[in-house]
Design a protein around this motif. Structure first.
Motif, PDB file in Angstrom:
ATOM      1  N   ILE A   7      96.531   6.451   4.968  1.00 59.25           N
ATOM      2  CA  ILE A   7      96.369   7.776   4.378  1.00 59.25           C
ATOM      3  C   ILE A   7      97.524   8.707   4.751  1.00 59.25           C
ATOM      4  O   ILE A   7      97.830   8.903   5.926  1.00 59.25           O
ATOM      5  CB  ILE A   7      95.041   8.414   4.837  1.00 59.25           C
ATOM      6  CG1 ILE A   7      93.841   7.602   4.350  1.00 59.25           C
ATOM      7  CG2 ILE A   7      94.951   9.862   4.369  1.00 59.25           C
ATOM      8  CD1 ILE A   7      93.655   7.596   2.864  1.00 59.25           C
ATOM      9  N   THR A  46      89.416  14.597   4.372  1.00 59.99           N
ATOM     10  CA  THR A  46      89.866  13.555   3.449  1.00 59.99           C
ATOM     11  C   THR A  46      88.745  12.565   3.175  1.00 59.99           C
ATOM     12  O   THR A  46      88.531  12.142   2.037  1.00 59.99           O
ATOM     13  CB  THR A  46      91.091  12.826   4.023  1.00 59.99           C
ATOM     14  OG1 THR A  46      92.136  13.779   4.271  1.00 59.99           O
ATOM     15  CG2 THR A  46      91.593  11.760   3.064  1.00 59.99           C
ATOM     16  N   PRO A  53      94.406  12.340  -0.800  1.00 59.74           N
ATOM     17  CA  PRO A  53      95.636  11.782  -0.221  1.00 59.74           C
ATOM     18  C   PRO A  53      96.777  11.731  -1.226  1.00 59.74           C
ATOM     19  O   PRO A  53      96.567  11.515  -2.420  1.00 59.74           O
ATOM     20  CB  PRO A  53      95.221  10.356   0.183  1.00 59.74           C
ATOM     21  CG  PRO A  53      93.730  10.359   0.212  1.00 59.74           C
ATOM     22  CD  PRO A  53      93.303  11.374  -0.799  1.00 59.74           C
ATOM     23  N   THR A  66      88.584   7.403  -3.612  1.00 56.71           N
ATOM     24  CA  THR A  66      89.698   8.304  -3.316  1.00 56.71           C
ATOM     25  C   THR A  66      89.757   9.501  -4.255  1.00 56.71           C
ATOM     26  O   THR A  66      90.068  10.613  -3.843  1.00 56.71           O
ATOM     27  CB  THR A  66      91.033   7.537  -3.381  1.00 56.71           C
ATOM     28  OG1 THR A  66      90.947   6.348  -2.599  1.00 56.71           O
ATOM     29  CG2 THR A  66      92.172   8.392  -2.866  1.00 56.71           C
TER      30      THR A  66
END
Length: 229
Positions: A7, A46, A53, A66
């Motif tokens: 990341i 995150t 990211p 994600t």
């Protein structure tokens, strides 16, 4: 259950996390430690989807999440307790719980379960959250997160500003939750608390993981040494 893979993420043009990889196995407590500015809160944000990211992936049970927004991750079983014992200060303890319960199937049953797990909340159900002690507000914040029925609970600095006797109580709650099958990512500076509660740990510095291993009191010297580098 949770996998953060290589990341890189930050604010504006500056990266805060620089190639962080972290695994959080199902049913375990993984503690992430480090000094202020190490990147711990950025990592938590995150994982829950508050930050996206630049590169790298976030996986939940093998699914790439994600690009999913925070509410979509909540539906998949992630719940987040940010630092600061956040609540609606002008609402009572009961109203704070009900605000979450109203959006959850079986919310009433979950509120009853929270009163059983955190008896102090039942005791002060009619008190405005802004008048609770720091430890009581932290238990309220955790209870609110649990009402959604998560499989993964992310806690950011749950002992910050909490008196020692309540720290021990919060530790017991976290260990009990893991014993019931909940997976926990614990972001913490309090080394003794974090290692006692966790089965695994990682130490962060300057946006990188610099040390990791098995939790428990035996790891104290290694963690303190890693945090002085």
């Amino acid at each position: 259950m949770l996998s953060l893979q290589n990341i890189h993420v930050g604010y504006d043009r500056a990266d805060v996390l620089n190639g962080v990889t972290l695994e959080v196995p199902a049913g375990q407590i993984v503690a992430v430690m480090g000094h202020n500015g190490a990147g711990k809160t950025t990592l938590a944000k995150t994982a829950v989807g508050l930050l996206t990211p630049r590169t790298g992936r976030v996986l939940l049970d093998g699914e790439d999440v994600t690009k999913l927004r925070p509410h979509q991750r909540v539906k998949r079983g992630i719940s987040y307790v940010p630092q600061g014992q956040l609540s609606f200060p002008q609402l009572t303890t009961a109203e704070n719980l009900q605000v979450v319960a109203d959006g959850v199937r079986g919310g009433g049953e979950m509120v009853a379960l929270m009163y059983e797990r955190f008896p102090v909340l039942r005791e002060f159900a009619g008190r405005k959250a802004g008048l609770l002690s720091g430890g009581q507000r932290q238990q309220l914040a955790i209870a609110r997160a649990l009402i959604t029925g998560p499989r993964l609970l992310i806690l950011d600095e749950p002992t910050e500003g909490i008196q020692p006797s309540i720290v021990a109580e919060i530790e017991r709650h976290i260990v009990s939750l893991a014993a019931d099958g909940l997976t926990v990512l614990l972001v913490e500076q309090h080394v003794g608390f974090a290692l006692t509660a966790s089965s695994q740990y990682a130490v962060m510095a300057s946006g990188r993981i610099t040390s990791h291993g098995e939790g428990g009191a035996a790891a104290t010297d290694a963690v303190r040494a890693a945090m002085t580098i």
